[in-house]
Design a protein around this motif. Structure first.
Motif, PDB file in Angstrom:
ATOM      1  N   LEU A 325       0.863  -1.177   0.000  1.00  0.00           N
ATOM      2  CA  LEU A 325       0.000   0.000   0.000  1.00  0.00           C
ATOM      3  C   LEU A 325       0.900   1.228   0.000  1.00  0.00           C
ATOM      4  CD1 LEU A 325      -2.730   1.438   0.180  1.00  0.00           C
ATOM      5  CD2 LEU A 325      -2.622   1.145   2.679  1.00  0.00           C
ATOM      6  N   LEU A 326       0.925   1.961  -1.094  1.00  0.00           N
ATOM      7  CA  LEU A 326       1.792   3.123  -1.279  1.00  0.00           C
ATOM      8  C   LEU A 326       0.957   4.383  -1.103  1.00  0.00           C
ATOM      9  CD1 LEU A 326       3.618   1.908  -4.513  1.00  0.00           C
ATOM     10  CD2 LEU A 326       4.225   1.437  -2.125  1.00  0.00           C
ATOM     11  N   GLU A 327       1.344   5.237  -0.174  1.00  0.00           N
ATOM     12  CA  GLU A 327       0.573   6.444   0.136  1.00  0.00           C
ATOM     13  C   GLU A 327       1.404   7.683  -0.157  1.00  0.00           C
ATOM     14  OE1 GLU A 327      -1.165   6.362   4.055  1.00  0.00           O
ATOM     15  OE2 GLU A 327      -1.083   4.165   4.081  1.00  0.00           O
ATOM     16  N   ASP A 328       0.853   8.579  -0.952  1.00  0.00           N
ATOM     17  CA  ASP A 328       1.483   9.858  -1.244  1.00  0.00           C
ATOM     18  C   ASP A 328       0.482  10.957  -0.911  1.00  0.00           C
ATOM     19  OD1 ASP A 328       2.770  12.074  -2.169  1.00  0.00           O
ATOM     20  OD2 ASP A 328       2.972  11.405  -4.250  1.00  0.00           O
ATOM     21  N   VAL A 329       0.555  11.455   0.318  1.00  0.00           N
ATOM     22  CA  VAL A 329      -0.264  12.601   0.740  1.00  0.00           C
ATOM     23  C   VAL A 329       0.631  13.825   0.607  1.00  0.00           C
ATOM     24  CG1 VAL A 329      -1.580  13.640   2.618  1.00  0.00           C
ATOM     25  CG2 VAL A 329      -1.618  11.146   2.281  1.00  0.00           C
ATOM     26  N   PHE A 330       0.348  14.659  -0.382  1.00  0.00           N
ATOM     27  CA  PHE A 330       1.282  15.711  -0.759  1.00  0.00           C
ATOM     28  C   PHE A 330       0.689  17.098  -0.501  1.00  0.00           C
ATOM     29  CE2 PHE A 330      -1.237  14.555  -4.438  1.00  0.00           C
ATOM     30  CZ  PHE A 330      -1.594  15.770  -5.009  1.00  0.00           C
ATOM     31  N   ASP A 331       1.554  18.077  -0.448  1.00  0.00           N
ATOM     32  CA  ASP A 331       1.148  19.461  -0.191  1.00  0.00           C
ATOM     33  C   ASP A 331       0.689  20.088  -1.505  1.00  0.00           C
ATOM     34  OD1 ASP A 331       0.672  21.933   0.840  1.00  0.00           O
ATOM     35  OD2 ASP A 331       2.779  22.502   1.052  1.00  0.00           O
TER      36      ASP A 331
END
Length: 364
Positions: A325-331
């Motif tokens: 599970l790859l998570e990219d929570v970005f600005d």
């Protein structure tokens, strides 16, 4: 703006009072592998029923409409049949030096599908009428072309009602966002839904790819926004898809599409009563899943994404796949990030050389 005499008389309060968030083992506590697999079996069957289409499969009959050689890749515009009287349009984009027809067992391949805007051309550095433009413009950042630059042949599928699949006979302009409202009305009157038809197109694209030289065990699917919806729903329904990427969509129904103005293409009758968005993502497990979310996305609020990810992490933990599970929570806002796309595509490499990466650092 006047308000209803009582809150319960308003549109959303009235209809959302009917919604009780589904409660099952994945949302109410820890589950073991057997319980998670049993739930997946039941939930996928319900999803298949909710996204059923009222016709039998037809022969694909693929045909090339145009092939051009560009800087570093070859792009072929294709038509293929997905339903009676219905042809889908897609672009098959192959990096220079890659020949799927000559590779034993076929090459990995990605299916990409766009969000709202000018359609699939916006993933391939083209404008609304097919003229070239600089790479990397717009909220979708030409992510399909980025995958091609990373060496992965990519089939970019035009959703029904987007781009070249608009109703030009009715005078719809090329730069109109979509015909989702008209498509949803027509589909519902014919006994189905617009997302069911679009999901069917993507599943037929999975059928098509081996004939183009793709390895049927190494097919991925990625989308953003409305394309993220289709990537998630199709990936949940079709286990043949090896990896799934969802950008600017994963949330909960109650905090996104049911909470504010959203496109009619999100509507599949009865779905929210039985399954929520994180349930659909849980159906992807234990396959690799990339989730991108902008901290300032106005239509898929970050608090809904975080609530959804809590559920999805439990599903991946139950199936011993937390590192997939790859998570990219970005600005950022409602836009493509792409920071973990190379890591997702790495999972399409041959099994004897494919790395199994350690749990990536959270990018929050």
């Amino acid at each position: 703006m006047p308000t209803p005499p009582v809150p319960q008389a308003g549109l959303r309060p009235t209809l959302l009072s009917w919604l009780s968030t589904p409660r099952h083992a994945l949302t109410s506590g820890e589950v073991n592998r057997a319980e998670a697999l049993a739930w997946q079996h039941r939930a996928r069957a319900r999803l298949a029923a909710l996204l059923a289409v009222p016709f039998d499969p037809v022969p694909l009959d693929p045909r090339a409409l145009e092939t051009v050689q560009l800087d570093g890749y070859r792009r072929t515009m294709l038509a293929f049949d997905t339903a009676p009287g219905t042809s889908a349009i897609a672009w098959w984009v192959v990096p220079d030096g890659v020949d799927p027809a000559e590779q034993p067992g076929g090459t990995p391949a990605l299916i990409a599908t766009p969000g709202h805007g000018i359609g699939a051309r916006d993933l391939l550095a083209m404008d609304a009428v097919g003229h070239p433009r600089p790479e990397g413009e717009g909220y979708q950042q030409d992510y399909a072309l980025r995958a091609v630059r990373l060496g992965v042949p990519t089939l970019v599928v035009e959703p029904l009602g987007f781009g070249v699949r608009r109703d030009h006979a009715a005078g719809t302009p090329d730069d109109d966002a979509s015909e989702c409202a008209a498509g949803s009305l027509l589909a519902s009157m014919l006994g189905t839904s617009l997302p069911a038809l679009r999901v069917n197109d993507l599943r037929r694209a999975v059928d098509l790819l081996p004939a183009l030289g793709a390895d049927p065990d190494r097919i991925g699917l990625v989308g953003i926004s409305g394309g993220g919806q289709l990537a998630l729903w199709t990936g949940a329904l079709d286990p043949r898809i090896a990896v799934v990427g969802v950008s600017c969509y994963l949330n909960t129904f109650a905090t996104s599409v049911l909470a504010m103005e959203h496109c009619a293409c999100n509507a599949a009758p009865g779905l929210a009563v039985e399954l929520d968005m994180p349930d659909l993502a849980a159906l992807v497990a234990p396959r690799p899943l990339l989730v991108e979310a902008g901290l300032r996305d106005p239509i898929f609020p970050i608090q809904g994404t975080r609530a959804a990810l809590d559920v999805v992490r439990r599903a991946y933990a139950a199936l011993d796949a937390t590192d997939l599970l790859l998570e990219d929570v970005f600005d950022g806002g409602h836009a493509w990030s792409g920071r973990l796309l190379p890591e997702l595509l790495a999972h399409l490499q041959p099994r004897d050389t494919r790395p199994r990466p350690s749990l990536p650092e959270r990018l929050a």
